[in-house]
Write an enzyme that holds these catalytic residues in place. Sequence first.
Site, PDB file in Angstrom:
ATOM      1  N   TYR A  56       0.834  -1.195   0.000  1.00 45.08           N
ATOM      2  CA  TYR A  56       0.000   0.000   0.000  1.00 45.08           C
ATOM      3  C   TYR A  56       0.874   1.253   0.000  1.00 45.08           C
ATOM      4  O   TYR A  56       1.373   1.696   1.024  1.00 45.08           O
ATOM      5  CB  TYR A  56      -0.931   0.015   1.207  1.00 45.08           C
ATOM      6  CG  TYR A  56      -1.846  -1.185   1.326  1.00 45.08           C
ATOM      7  CD1 TYR A  56      -2.190  -1.943   0.206  1.00 45.08           C
ATOM      8  CD2 TYR A  56      -2.369  -1.566   2.555  1.00 45.08           C
ATOM      9  CE1 TYR A  56      -3.030  -3.035   0.313  1.00 45.08           C
ATOM     10  CE2 TYR A  56      -3.210  -2.665   2.672  1.00 45.08           C
ATOM     11  CZ  TYR A  56      -3.532  -3.397   1.546  1.00 45.08           C
ATOM     12  OH  TYR A  56      -4.357  -4.489   1.660  1.00 45.08           O
ATOM     13  N   HIS A 142       0.151 -12.349   1.540  1.00 49.17           N
ATOM     14  CA  HIS A 142      -0.610 -11.402   0.726  1.00 49.17           C
ATOM     15  C   HIS A 142      -0.694 -11.877  -0.725  1.00 49.17           C
ATOM     16  O   HIS A 142       0.304 -11.881  -1.446  1.00 49.17           O
ATOM     17  CB  HIS A 142       0.065 -10.037   0.795  1.00 49.17           C
ATOM     18  CG  HIS A 142      -0.823  -8.903   0.389  1.00 49.17           C
ATOM     19  ND1 HIS A 142      -0.367  -7.603   0.278  1.00 49.17           N
ATOM     20  CD2 HIS A 142      -2.147  -8.856   0.071  1.00 49.17           C
ATOM     21  CE1 HIS A 142      -1.366  -6.822  -0.085  1.00 49.17           C
ATOM     22  NE2 HIS A 142      -2.448  -7.550  -0.226  1.00 49.17           N
TER      23      HIS A 142
END
Length: 337
Positions: A56, A142
């Site tokens: 992010y 992830h």
Amino acid sequence: MRTMTLGGSTVGATQLALGCAGLGNLYQPVTDEAALATVDAAWDAGVRTFDTAPHYGLGLSERRLGAALSGRPRDTYTVSTKVGRLLMPNPADGAGDDLANGFAVPATHHRVWDFSADGVLRSLEASLDRLGLDRVDMALLHDPDDHAEQALREAYPALERLRAEGVVGAIGVGMNQSALPARFLRETDIDVVLLAGRYTLLDQDGLGEVLPEAAARGRSVVIGGVFNSGLLTAPRPGAAYDYAPAPRPVLDRALRLLTVTERHGVPLRAAALRFPFGHPAVACVLTGARSPEEVRDTVEQLRRPIPDALWDELRAEGLLAPGTPLPRKQGDPQPRG
């Protein structure tokens, strides 16, 4: 604050979590001041669970979240971050931005997939440095979609060791699909699955495998993407669904959902937030925000009373399958425990 038990680990977590991709300038810039105010607004509303990742904003989300939480007692909040992408520096004279990956930040680094044991350790060490913490409460693999075997063979055992050492409290996997998380539940001792977009008013794919597996094994599921990229906040032509323009059949279904919820005087986004809590394996709903106003609206919608008749009509209209568990009024979730 309520406590959610994740497998053999006990991790304090509120039923509403703040997803911090927006703090990493997802799609558009957010100032440092707005990022801090967003976390403060979540805190003031009773939210104590925060989810971030190196992905992010090339680490910006982790840095901003760490700064916003600094000075608060460490045992009063839960932080989740992720492993699987290493951030590698680009040349100092490199130009451009990271918008191709969805983030309005300078392209100071690039991502390298790495689900090796060493990659997990390096990723987590870097995340702790950016967060300013000596441990995280949850560490998730992830998006290992294209790296399943390495993630199972190398990354998962590394996380298991870190959990045993107390460097992380709980371990799991975060994905936008159901099949591989269900495999992790069957073949490993993960504590939690973060399932994004696959258990919503529009898409109940998670009912097929991952939610039943989690319930049977006493594991927890965190539901992300409850608005399906925004379609369930304001269904209209051109609205996004799974990060792309919504296909016409999906848009039509969203508009039918809207018609039913409006008939009961309930905003569609309120029903979308509440829906996942009908399943016993769901411990938490994760929503993103980039401003205090968005945080406050989410909290208000989650607290909004929803009549049982709304869920019954969704079933009667064929918008929910006959066996779908429903969040009846008893036990309604609240952000503050």
